[in-house]
Design a protein around this motif. Structure first.
Motif, PDB file in Angstrom:
ATOM      1  N   PHE A   1       0.440   2.676  -3.933  1.00 57.79           N
ATOM      2  CA  PHE A   1      -0.458   3.824  -3.843  1.00 57.79           C
ATOM      3  C   PHE A   1       0.229   5.090  -3.334  1.00 57.79           C
ATOM      4  CE2 PHE A   1      -3.262   0.178  -3.880  1.00 57.79           C
ATOM      5  CZ  PHE A   1      -4.131   0.550  -4.888  1.00 57.79           C
TER       6      PHE A   1
ATOM      7  N   TYR B   1       0.822  -1.214   0.000  1.00 58.30           N
ATOM      8  CA  TYR B   1       0.000   0.000   0.000  1.00 58.30           C
ATOM      9  C   TYR B   1       0.857   1.266   0.000  1.00 58.30           C
ATOM     10  CZ  TYR B   1      -4.203  -2.709   0.160  1.00 58.30           C
ATOM     11  OH  TYR B   1      -5.210  -3.577  -0.186  1.00 58.30           O
TER      12      TYR B   1
ATOM     13  N   VAL C   1     -10.610   2.951  -5.718  1.00 59.33           N
ATOM     14  CA  VAL C   1      -9.654   4.046  -5.752  1.00 59.33           C
ATOM     15  C   VAL C   1      -9.899   4.861  -7.011  1.00 59.33           C
ATOM     16  CG1 VAL C   1      -7.201   4.646  -5.846  1.00 59.33           C
ATOM     17  CG2 VAL C   1      -7.955   2.664  -4.512  1.00 59.33           C
ATOM     18  N   ARG C   2     -10.062   6.163  -6.852  1.00 60.58           N
ATOM     19  CA  ARG C   2     -10.276   7.050  -7.996  1.00 60.58           C
ATOM     20  C   ARG C   2      -8.986   7.819  -8.245  1.00 60.58           C
ATOM     21  NH1 ARG C   2     -13.933   4.376 -10.031  1.00 60.58           N
ATOM     22  NH2 ARG C   2     -14.342   6.079 -11.457  1.00 60.58           N
TER      23      ARG C   2
ATOM     24  N   VAL D   1      -9.549   0.419  -9.641  1.00 61.21           N
ATOM     25  CA  VAL D   1      -8.932   1.713  -9.896  1.00 61.21           C
ATOM     26  C   VAL D   1      -9.673   2.314 -11.080  1.00 61.21           C
ATOM     27  CG1 VAL D   1      -6.825   2.952 -10.493  1.00 61.21           C
ATOM     28  CG2 VAL D   1      -6.701   0.899  -9.073  1.00 61.21           C
TER      29      VAL D   1
ATOM     30  N   ILE E   1      -9.091  -4.642  -5.707  1.00 59.73           N
ATOM     31  CA  ILE E   1      -9.036  -3.180  -5.677  1.00 59.73           C
ATOM     32  C   ILE E   1      -9.420  -2.671  -7.059  1.00 59.73           C
ATOM     33  CG2 ILE E   1      -7.579  -1.143  -5.341  1.00 59.73           C
ATOM     34  CD1 ILE E   1      -5.708  -3.054  -3.669  1.00 59.73           C
TER      35      ILE E   1
END
Length: 160
Positions: A37, A33, A89-90, A133, A131
């Motif tokens: 990210f 992470y 996640v944007r 994206v 996840i």
């Protein structure tokens, strides 16, 4: 080890939202992470906390019931094929994020796909958590994703 009290998920007013993950290996999950990210490790263990953008991912190993959750056992996903929730996640720039994540070792299920309202792809973390994206594109102009049956509205999750 905490880097700064101000980086911990402690609201001064109201509430804030964090995401807790039960993980097999805290070190591996924490590194994933932070690296993929661009997160900041604010606590290394017990629990591990990584600040990612405007949120926090909290990670600890699984375990049996406790006094505050008497009938609950925490465990990592048993199957990679069945999912009841996922992190969404944007991103502002899908191409840049995708290239960065792949360079950091992330493995995506597919390359980003254009769903008219958004560019979207999925990856898994080291424990198998799914996840999503996404980058909003047409959605900003009121264009919704086409359903798999082609009728113009998303049916398999949000396209925010």
């Amino acid at each position: 080890m905490t880097t700064s009290q101000g980086d911990l998920p402690v609201p001064e007013h109201g509430l804030l939202l964090t995401h807790f993950l039960t993980v097999r290996d805290v070190v591996v999950a924490r590194r994933f992470y932070a690296d993929v990210f661009g997160g900041e490790v604010v606590m290394e263990d017990n629990p591990a906390i990584v600040k990612v953008a405007n949120s926090w991912i909290i990670m600890n190993p699984g375990g049996g019931p406790t006094p505050d959750k008497p009938d609950v056992t925490l465990e990592v996903p048993r199957s990679r094929d069945r999912v009841s929730s996922f992190l969404n996640v944007r991103v502002a720039d899908m191409a840049s994020f995708y290239a960065h994540a792949v360079a950091k070792g992330a493995h995506f299920l597919t390359e980003p796909l254009d769903r008219t309202s958004e560019l979207r792809c999925y990856l898994r973390d080291p424990d198998g958590y799914l996840i999503e994206v996404g980058q909003s594109t047409g959605l900003r102009n009121g264009i919704l994703a086409a359903r798999p049956n082609g009728d113009g509205d998303a049916s398999d999750g949000p396209a925010a």
